[in-house]
Design a protein around this motif. Sequence first.
Motif, PDB file in Angstrom:
ATOM      1  N   CYS A 221       0.849  -1.200   0.000  1.00 57.97           N
ATOM      2  CA  CYS A 221       0.000   0.000   0.000  1.00 57.97           C
ATOM      3  C   CYS A 221       0.883   1.247   0.000  1.00 57.97           C
ATOM      4  N   VAL A 222       0.629   2.176  -0.932  1.00 52.36           N
ATOM      5  CA  VAL A 222       1.409   3.411  -1.009  1.00 52.36           C
ATOM      6  C   VAL A 222       0.526   4.657  -0.940  1.00 52.36           C
ATOM      7  N   MET A 223      -0.807   4.480  -0.964  1.00 55.68           N
ATOM      8  CA  MET A 223      -1.693   5.642  -1.006  1.00 55.68           C
ATOM      9  C   MET A 223      -3.042   5.277  -0.412  1.00 55.68           C
ATOM     10  N   GLN A 224      -3.827   6.313  -0.162  1.00 50.54           N
ATOM     11  CA  GLN A 224      -5.161   6.137   0.411  1.00 50.54           C
ATOM     12  C   GLN A 224      -6.189   6.929  -0.386  1.00 50.54           C
ATOM     13  N   GLY A 225      -7.425   6.453  -0.331  1.00 47.21           N
ATOM     14  CA  GLY A 225      -8.549   7.195  -0.886  1.00 47.21           C
ATOM     15  C   GLY A 225      -9.584   7.415   0.195  1.00 47.21           C
ATOM     16  N   ASN A 226     -10.088   8.633   0.302  1.00 48.63           N
ATOM     17  CA  ASN A 226     -11.066   8.982   1.339  1.00 48.63           C
ATOM     18  C   ASN A 226     -12.472   8.802   0.786  1.00 48.63           C
ATOM     19  N   ILE A 227     -13.185   7.811   1.298  1.00 41.24           N
ATOM     20  CA  ILE A 227     -14.534   7.503   0.837  1.00 41.24           C
ATOM     21  C   ILE A 227     -15.539   8.058   1.839  1.00 41.24           C
ATOM     22  N   ASN A 228     -16.204   9.132   1.461  1.00 41.66           N
ATOM     23  CA  ASN A 228     -17.198   9.762   2.329  1.00 41.66           C
ATOM     24  C   ASN A 228     -18.570   9.136   2.122  1.00 41.66           C
ATOM     25  N   VAL A 229     -19.200   8.747   3.202  1.00 42.50           N
ATOM     26  CA  VAL A 229     -20.575   8.260   3.150  1.00 42.50           C
ATOM     27  C   VAL A 229     -21.508   9.467   3.159  1.00 42.50           C
ATOM     28  N   ASN A 230     -22.533   9.431   2.298  1.00 47.02           N
ATOM     29  CA  ASN A 230     -23.554  10.483   2.332  1.00 47.02           C
ATOM     30  C   ASN A 230     -24.559  10.127   3.418  1.00 47.02           C
ATOM     31  N   SER A 231     -24.168  10.336   4.637  1.00 45.91           N
ATOM     32  CA  SER A 231     -25.012   9.972   5.767  1.00 45.91           C
ATOM     33  C   SER A 231     -26.317  10.777   5.728  1.00 45.91           C
ATOM     34  N   PRO A 232     -27.438  10.117   6.047  1.00 47.79           N
ATOM     35  CA  PRO A 232     -27.532   8.766   6.575  1.00 47.79           C
ATOM     36  C   PRO A 232     -27.696   7.681   5.507  1.00 47.79           C
ATOM     37  N   PHE A 233     -26.817   6.697   5.535  1.00 41.64           N
ATOM     38  CA  PHE A 233     -26.966   5.402   4.877  1.00 41.64           C
ATOM     39  C   PHE A 233     -26.924   5.422   3.349  1.00 41.64           C
ATOM     40  N   ILE A 234     -26.150   6.338   2.754  1.00 39.09           N
ATOM     41  CA  ILE A 234     -26.071   6.353   1.290  1.00 39.09           C
ATOM     42  C   ILE A 234     -24.622   6.406   0.843  1.00 39.09           C
ATOM     43  N   TYR A 235     -24.251   5.482  -0.043  1.00 37.34           N
ATOM     44  CA  TYR A 235     -23.026   5.569  -0.831  1.00 37.34           C
ATOM     45  C   TYR A 235     -23.461   5.884  -2.256  1.00 37.34           C
ATOM     46  N   ASP A 236     -23.053   7.040  -2.782  1.00 34.49           N
ATOM     47  CA  ASP A 236     -23.389   7.313  -4.177  1.00 34.49           C
ATOM     48  C   ASP A 236     -22.393   6.603  -5.084  1.00 34.49           C
ATOM     49  N   ALA A 237     -22.689   6.597  -6.382  1.00 42.48           N
ATOM     50  CA  ALA A 237     -21.867   5.853  -7.335  1.00 42.48           C
ATOM     51  C   ALA A 237     -20.447   6.405  -7.410  1.00 42.48           C
ATOM     52  N   THR A 238     -20.289   7.702  -7.152  1.00 38.90           N
ATOM     53  CA  THR A 238     -18.940   8.285  -7.169  1.00 38.90           C
ATOM     54  C   THR A 238     -18.083   7.680  -6.073  1.00 38.90           C
ATOM     55  N   MET A 239     -18.628   7.641  -4.859  1.00 37.36           N
ATOM     56  CA  MET A 239     -17.850   7.146  -3.729  1.00 37.36           C
ATOM     57  C   MET A 239     -17.638   5.635  -3.797  1.00 37.36           C
ATOM     58  N   SER A 240     -18.694   4.879  -4.041  1.00 42.89           N
ATOM     59  CA  SER A 240     -18.520   3.421  -4.078  1.00 42.89           C
ATOM     60  C   SER A 240     -17.692   3.009  -5.287  1.00 42.89           C
ATOM     61  N   GLY A 241     -17.805   3.756  -6.398  1.00 42.98           N
ATOM     62  CA  GLY A 241     -16.984   3.458  -7.566  1.00 42.98           C
ATOM     63  C   GLY A 241     -15.513   3.706  -7.291  1.00 42.98           C
ATOM     64  N   ALA A 242     -15.202   4.846  -6.653  1.00 43.08           N
ATOM     65  CA  ALA A 242     -13.811   5.135  -6.290  1.00 43.08           C
ATOM     66  C   ALA A 242     -13.293   4.111  -5.291  1.00 43.08           C
ATOM     67  N   LEU A 243     -14.146   3.726  -4.348  1.00 40.80           N
ATOM     68  CA  LEU A 243     -13.765   2.697  -3.370  1.00 40.80           C
ATOM     69  C   LEU A 243     -13.327   1.425  -4.093  1.00 40.80           C
ATOM     70  N   ARG A 244     -14.110   1.004  -5.077  1.00 41.36           N
ATOM     71  CA  ARG A 244     -13.791  -0.245  -5.772  1.00 41.36           C
ATOM     72  C   ARG A 244     -12.489  -0.126  -6.555  1.00 41.36           C
ATOM     73  N   VAL A 245     -12.190   1.066  -7.104  1.00 43.27           N
ATOM     74  CA  VAL A 245     -10.936   1.268  -7.840  1.00 43.27           C
ATOM     75  C   VAL A 245      -9.737   1.095  -6.910  1.00 43.27           C
ATOM     76  N   TYR A 246      -9.784   1.747  -5.755  1.00 45.15           N
ATOM     77  CA  TYR A 246      -8.667   1.640  -4.810  1.00 45.15           C
ATOM     78  C   TYR A 246      -8.532   0.224  -4.273  1.00 45.15           C
ATOM     79  N   ALA A 247      -9.653  -0.388  -3.922  1.00 41.17           N
ATOM     80  CA  ALA A 247      -9.597  -1.737  -3.375  1.00 41.17           C
ATOM     81  C   ALA A 247      -9.043  -2.726  -4.397  1.00 41.17           C
ATOM     82  N   ALA A 248      -9.463  -2.614  -5.647  1.00 44.26           N
ATOM     83  CA  ALA A 248      -8.984  -3.524  -6.684  1.00 44.26           C
ATOM     84  C   ALA A 248      -7.472  -3.404  -6.873  1.00 44.26           C
ATOM     85  N   ALA A 249      -6.939  -2.211  -6.629  1.00 43.94           N
ATOM     86  CA  ALA A 249      -5.496  -1.977  -6.773  1.00 43.94           C
ATOM     87  C   ALA A 249      -4.736  -2.251  -5.483  1.00 43.94           C
ATOM     88  N   ASN A 250      -5.416  -2.786  -4.471  1.00 48.21           N
ATOM     89  CA  ASN A 250      -4.793  -3.109  -3.183  1.00 48.21           C
ATOM     90  C   ASN A 250      -4.301  -1.866  -2.451  1.00 48.21           C
TER      91      ASN A 250
END
Length: 513
Positions: A225-254
Motif C-alpha cells: 500500500c502506497v496511497m489512500q482514498g477517502n470515501i465519504n458516506v452520504n449519511s444517513p446510509f447512502i453511498y453514491d456511485a462516485t464514492m462506491s466506484g472510487a472505493l472499488r478502484v482503490y480496493a482492486a489496486a490493493n
Amino acid sequence: MQSDARKPSRKGRSRRLGIAANAPQNSAFLGPRRIGAYNLLDEESLVRIEAQADWLLRDIGVEFRGDDVACDLFRAAGADVQGARVRFESGMARQLCATAPAQFTLHARDPRYTVQLGGDHLVLMPGYGSPFVTDLDRGRRYSTREDFHNFVKLTYMTPWLHHSGGTICEPVDIPVNKRHLDMVYAHLRLSAKPFMGAVTSPERAADSITMAQLVFGQHFMDHNCVMQGNINVNSPFIYDATMSGALRVYAAANQCVAISPAIFGGAMGPVSPAAIAAQTLAEAMAGIALSQLVRPGCPVVFGSFHSTMNLKSGALTFGTPEANLVTMVLSQLGARLGVPVRSGGGQITAANSADGQAMQDSSDAMWATLLSGTNQVWHAAGWLEGGLTMSYEKFIMDCDHCGMMLRLLGGMAVHDEALPEAPYHEVDVGENFLSTTHTIKHFATCNYQPEIAEAGAYEIWLEKGALTAEQRANQRWKDMLANYEEPAMNPDIDAALSEFIARRKDSMPDAWY
C-alpha cells in the motif's frame, strides 16, 4: 502483504526513485505510543452499540445508489438487496470485514517516511478539503494551485506531520476535472511522505493509481500500500456511485480505502452520542465489507467525520464534549472490529480566525482524539471555519501543538541516565543544577522546544514588537517556504508523470463544475 524477502530493499528503491539523503527529519515519535488508550465504555455498553449497528444494517440498510456492481457483489455474498438498498443479517457485515488487516504498512516514496497504520501507531496529517485559505497578509480568499503547493511543502518540512494529506485545500484556479492530476503530482513531486489520491470520480481515482504506479511500480503496488482514498458516506446510509466506484478502484489496486461516515447529530443522525457511534459503525462496516468483497485483504481505515450542531441556529460546532465522547468510543469500536481507526477529531474548530476559541476547540478535540487510541488523525493542522478554510498561521500553531502532544505520547524514560546520581555530587544542597554535567549533556533535547510559544519576560516581549502567536506563526511559515528544498526524483519518472498528465488533460475539455 508481501513478505520482507520479496520486497525491494529500501536502499535499492531509494536509488530508483532518486531520493536525496538530506530530506527533512520525520517526527521522533511514530509509535508505538507509551500512553495507552482511554477506554470510555465498558463491555456491556459496547455490545449494545454494536447490536444497534447490526439492527440498523438489518432493518434500515444502506443504499449503494447507481452502483450495480456493488449491489451484485453484496447479493452474491448473501445480503438482501432490493433495488439499491442492501440489508445484512446480524453479524454478516462484521464477518465480511474480517479479512481486512488489523495493521498495515503505508509506504512512502522515501522509505524514511514509511508509516504503520494500526496497533499502537499514530499518524498525523494536515487538514483536508478546504475551498478557502487565509493568512494575515492577504486575508481569506479562494485557494489556488500556489496555496496547494505551499501546504504540501510545509507539510513535508514539519517533523510533526507524518502524511502529506490529500486535498489540503482546493485549487480552484484549475478546472475541476483536471485538478486531481495537479494535486497528486504535487504530493508525489514536492513531498516524499505518504499521500492520498482523488476520489471525486472512479476515473480520477484510476488516474491517481496510474500516477502512483509510475513512481512506485505496478508490481510493488500489487503487494504493498502506497496511497489512500477517502470515501465519504452520504449519511444517513447512502453511498453514491462516485464514492462506491472510487472505493472499488482503490480496493482492486490493493490500496487503502478510508471509510468516513459524516454524521452531525440532529441532521444526519439522532442527537445522542451513542446513536451517532452506532450509526457510524453501521455505515462504515458496509463500506469496509464492499472493499473486502472487491479484494479480500485490501487495507482499510475505519474513519469518521462527526460533530454536533447548534440546534438553535443549525451551525456546526467542533471540539464539543459530546462529539469528543463519540471520538473516544469509535476508537474502541474500531479496535473491536479489528481495523485501524481514523479519528473524527483532530485540531478542528468552527472559529473564523486563529484566536482563543480556535485553539481551545482544537486542543479539546485533539486531546480526546489522542487519548482515544486512534491510529490516524486528519485535520491535525490548519483547520478553520468548520473546514471551509486552511489558515497558514493556524497550520504552524497546530504543528507546534502536535509536537508537544507527540512528545507527551512518547512517554517517560526510566533508566540509569534518566535517574542520575552524579549531578547530586556536583552541587551542594540549595544550589541549582544548571551547570552540572548531566544538564550540559541533555539541555538541547531534554524538553520540547516550541517554535511559536513565547515564554520570555513581558519587557523582552515588548522589545521584540509585542507579537502575538499568530504574528509569530506568520513569519515562521514564510521562513519555512523560503528554505524549502524539493525532494529529488528520478528524471525518467518525473518525465513519465508529466507526459501522463499532459495526455490526460488533452483528452478532455475544461470543466469548471
